[in-house]
Write an enzyme that holds these catalytic residues in place. Structure first.
Site, short mmCIF file in Angstrom:
data_model
loop_
_atom_site.label_atom_id
_atom_site.label_comp_id
_atom_site.label_asym_id
_atom_site.label_seq_id
_atom_site.Cartn_x
_atom_site.Cartn_y
_atom_site.Cartn_z
N LYS A 55 45.66 -28.74 -59.84
CA LYS A 55 45.59 -30.09 -60.41
C LYS A 55 46.84 -30.91 -60.11
CE LYS A 55 42.91 -31.66 -61.95
NZ LYS A 55 42.05 -32.56 -61.14
N ASP A 64 42.90 -23.99 -57.54
CA ASP A 64 41.59 -24.32 -56.95
C ASP A 64 41.41 -23.73 -55.57
OD1 ASP A 64 42.27 -26.58 -58.97
OD2 ASP A 64 40.10 -26.53 -58.75
N GLY A 114 36.65 -27.26 -63.14
CA GLY A 114 37.37 -25.99 -63.10
C GLY A 114 36.77 -25.14 -61.98
#
Ligand code: MRU
Length: 351
Positions: A241, A230, A48
């Site tokens: 993702k 991200d 994460g």
């Protein structure tokens, strides 16, 4: 605020909740040097985007403690480089290491100052999660049925999460009917981690395989999609993702809002567009096996890109701790980053 935390700093070790073993086992791993921290990031003990940055910051502190009292920033270069080489896509890693380097460059008491900086990064992320939760919850309709992808919760951050903070905040306001959690092949962050977190909070959740989202949207069973990120490029392209891009395309087809949630530490104004974002490729075994069981014939080639890029044109809004950024993202994201810098550094000095 959730009680889940992916990491505990003890002063001479970083303890990480081993996310590879959830939801079956809750096992903590103690990292006592920066190499162990780097390995834990590579192996996805912790994952994460914000959590990776916080973890790396504590890794630098361990390197400084090991280097001893007379150490300088130059002594920490192998650790800074080694931690930077763990995972390429989440920009929070590089953002956190840059902050640690900057603090170390002006430090009189290296290890203590770096520990203060790592703790500050951790605390700030906790506060940014709360703010994102409040800003984002206002975007959801009443009795919302929300689809989310991957794990964007407490396990992925220093606080309540990014997209999951939005969901938690809306739930506290009584405005969530149900969450659909994409399973998120191949690492199963959705079914293993998101479902685990939401079940602990008592939020009604249904896990679906990634291929079921289109069907549910077609039947009118999803009102909005909320995901984390991200890295957000300067133009608003969003890396997240693998599978996120497909969900965004589905939203456009079905006329559903597609919201992205991430702190300003995830915005990379130095990267012009999503085409410039490095996409991590992970080991084939994550695809060829589910747990210990082989599900692909021996010898067959596989692909395993861990992230994809959703073009800005498919993103309805980007929620940061500063508020809700709307298109054109080139200007709205720059304003959010500037506002975050002003808050962190205080007002500019008088001319
Ligand atoms: O490979 P992971 O599990 O580190 O990927 C995590 C995600 O893609 C999240 O959506 C992202 O980090 C943003 S939420 C904190």
């Amino acid at each position: 605020m959730t009680t889940v935390t992916p990491m505990r700093w003890t002063g001479d070790a970083l303890e990480l909740l081993d996310q590879r073993r959830l939801p079956v086992d809750e096992v903590w791993v103690a990292c006592r040097d920066w190499r162990a921290v780097a390995e834990a990031i590579v192996e996805m003990v912790v994952r994460g985007a914000p959590a990776i940055g916080i973890t790396a910051a504590y890794g630098v502190v361990l390197a400084a403690r090991a280097a001893g009292p007379g150490a300088t920033l130059a002594d920490l270069e192998p650790a800074l480089a080694g931690l930077a080489a763990t995972r390429p896509t989440a920009v929070n890693l590089f953002w956190a290491l840059d902050r640690m380097r900057a603090r170390g460059a002006v430090s009189a008491s290296l290890a203590d100052d770096l520990e203060a900086e790592a703790t500050a990064i951790h605390d700030e992320d906790r506060r940014m999660c709360s703010a994102m939760g409040d800003h984002g919850a206002a975007l959801l309709p009443d009795a919302a049925r929300v689809l989310t992808h991957c794990n964007t919760g407490a396990l992925a951050t220093g606080g309540d999460g990014t997209a999951l903070a939005v969901i938690r905040s809306a739930w506290r306001q009584g405005r969530v009917a149900r969450i659909y959690a994409d399973e998120t092949r191949p690492f199963l962050q959705g079914s293993r981690l998101t479902a685990w977190e939401l079940q602990r909070d008592g939020i009604p959740t249904r896990v679906i395989t990634d291929s079921m989202a289109a069907h549910l949207m077609q039947r009118g069973e999803i009102d909005a999609v909320v995901v984390g990120t991200d890295r957000v490029a300067a133009n608003g392209d969003v890396a997240n993702k693998i599978g996120t891009y497909g969900v965004a395309v589905l939203c456009a087809h079905h006329g559903l809002p597609f919201y992205v949630v991430g702190p300003t530490s995830t915005i990379d104004l130095g990267t012009a567009s999503g085409a410039d974002i490095p996409i991590e490729r992970r080991p084939a075994r994550e695809v060829t096996h589910v747990g210990e069981r082989r599900v692909v014939p021996e010898g067959v080639e596989v692909e395993n890109p861990a992230f994809d890029v959703t073009p800005a044109a498919l993103v309805t809004a980007i929620v940061t701790e500063q508020g809700v950024a709307r298109p054109p993202y080139a200007t709205s994201l720059a304003a959010h980053v500037a506002a975050a810098g002003a808050t962190r550094l205080g007002p500019p000095p008088d001319p």
